[in-house]
Design a protein around this motif. Structure first.
Motif, mmCIF file in Angstrom:
data_model
loop_
_atom_site.group_PDB
_atom_site.id
_atom_site.type_symbol
_atom_site.label_atom_id
_atom_site.label_comp_id
_atom_site.label_asym_id
_atom_site.label_seq_id
_atom_site.Cartn_x
_atom_site.Cartn_y
_atom_site.Cartn_z
ATOM 1 N N ILE A 83 0.833 -1.205 0.000
ATOM 2 C CA ILE A 83 0.000 0.000 0.000
ATOM 3 C C ILE A 83 0.867 1.254 0.000
ATOM 4 O O ILE A 83 0.477 2.300 -0.543
ATOM 5 N N ASP A 84 2.078 1.150 0.564
ATOM 6 C CA ASP A 84 2.981 2.303 0.592
ATOM 7 C C ASP A 84 3.321 2.771 -0.821
ATOM 8 O O ASP A 84 3.498 3.975 -1.056
ATOM 9 N N PHE A 86 1.369 2.512 -3.526
ATOM 10 C CA PHE A 86 0.211 3.240 -4.031
ATOM 11 C C PHE A 86 0.142 4.637 -3.434
ATOM 12 O O PHE A 86 -0.156 5.618 -4.133
ATOM 13 N N GLU A 87 0.424 4.744 -2.141
ATOM 14 C CA GLU A 87 0.372 6.042 -1.474
ATOM 15 C C GLU A 87 1.447 6.989 -1.997
ATOM 16 O O GLU A 87 1.180 8.178 -2.227
ATOM 17 N N SER A 88 2.670 6.484 -2.199
ATOM 18 C CA SER A 88 3.744 7.354 -2.683
ATOM 19 C C SER A 88 3.506 7.769 -4.134
ATOM 20 O O SER A 88 3.776 8.915 -4.515
ATOM 21 N N LEU A 90 0.557 8.094 -5.531
ATOM 22 C CA LEU A 90 -0.530 9.072 -5.476
ATOM 23 C C LEU A 90 -0.011 10.423 -5.004
ATOM 24 O O LEU A 90 -0.424 11.475 -5.508
ATOM 25 N N GLN A 91 0.924 10.414 -4.070
ATOM 26 C CA GLN A 91 1.474 11.662 -3.536
ATOM 27 C C GLN A 91 2.224 12.451 -4.606
ATOM 28 O O GLN A 91 1.941 13.630 -4.835
ATOM 29 N N SER A 133 -0.533 0.710 -9.917
ATOM 30 C CA SER A 133 -0.287 1.840 -9.026
ATOM 31 C C SER A 133 -0.209 3.159 -9.795
ATOM 32 O O SER A 133 -0.892 4.132 -9.469
ATOM 33 N N ALA A 137 -2.927 6.469 -9.975
ATOM 34 C CA ALA A 137 -2.535 7.844 -9.669
ATOM 35 C C ALA A 137 -2.793 8.779 -10.840
ATOM 36 O O ALA A 137 -3.290 9.902 -10.666
#
Length: 232
Positions: A83-84, A86-88, A90-91, A133, A137
């Motif tokens: 999940i990290d 996907f989060e990075s 997206l960031q 991923s 994003a």
């Protein structure tokens, strides 16, 4: 002359845009490094999109154009992605855009008609394996751009460029030998992969008065990949 702000402009597509805009605009490049900018007539602002808030005191009161260039290419099987990741993705690809635009919104609305240019990917339109991923994003970028364009029309135009694989430092591991280059070129109907200048010229057009009736669009600069099926 127009005041144009590039977020990221020291490498790849961002640098190509800076070179195209250099002589006819006041160009501000907010990036982590000023490398490759010494020969250009641009103003560099040290800035890391992941950690910094843009210092508006270093910018003019009116911004006529904004281009957000930072991105990522994480191509891995879905089952191995945390999940990290996907989060990075997206960031860097999306959430930082929101932060930058909210920071300089007064300067953008001070222009007679400003233009925002964002970047997606051919993978947001096409279902491509190992792209879950980055496609997610970039899909967020496309949806956001259309909604923002509707909300701020006619004051701000917002458009998205969706390239296919382009020869930049970010894509080096996919193009770092002749075999990879030949395979990538063959996948595109126009039989070559992209160059930074291909994408930069579209960005410069979207920033210009020539594109004053274009907003809320996703423009595919992808060698025909997203729409053409040709016999090999």
């Amino acid at each position: 002359m127009k005041n144009i702000l590039l977020i990221g402009g020291s490498y790849g597509i961002g640098l190509a845009i800076a070179k195209e805009l250099n002589n006819n605009n006041n160009v501000f490049v907010a990036s982590r490094t000023a490398e490759n900018l010494s020969d250009l007539n641009v103003t560099h602002i040290p800035f890391d999109a992941n950690s910094d808030t843009l210092d508006v005191s270093k910018l003019p009161a009116v911004i006529d154009g904004l281009v957000y260039c930072p991105g990522s290419i994480n191509l891995r099987p879905f089952k191995g992605l945390k999940i990290d990741t996907f989060e990075s993705d997206l960031q860097i690809n999306f959430l930082n855009i929101v932060k930058v635009i909210q920071t300089i919104l007064p300067q953008l609305t001070a222009s007679n008609q400003s233009s925002i240019v964002l970047f997606s990917s051919v993978a947001a339109t096409m279902g491509m394996p190992f792209h879950t991923s980055v496609a997610a994003a970039k899909g967020a970028v496309e949806g956001f751009a259309k909604a923002l364009a509707a909300e701020y029309a006619p004051k701000i135009r917002v458009n998205v460029i969706a390239p296919s694989l382009t020869d930049t430092p970010l894509a080096d591991k996919f193009l770092n030998n002749e075999v990879k280059q030949e395979k990538s070129a063959e996948r595109h109907p126009l039989k070559r992969f992209g160059q930074p200048e291909d994408v930069a010229q579209m960005a410069v057009f979207l920033l210009s008065e020539k594109a004053s009736w274009i907003s809320g669009q996703v423009l595919h600069v992808d060698g025909g990949m997203s729409t053409l099926l040709v016999n090999s």
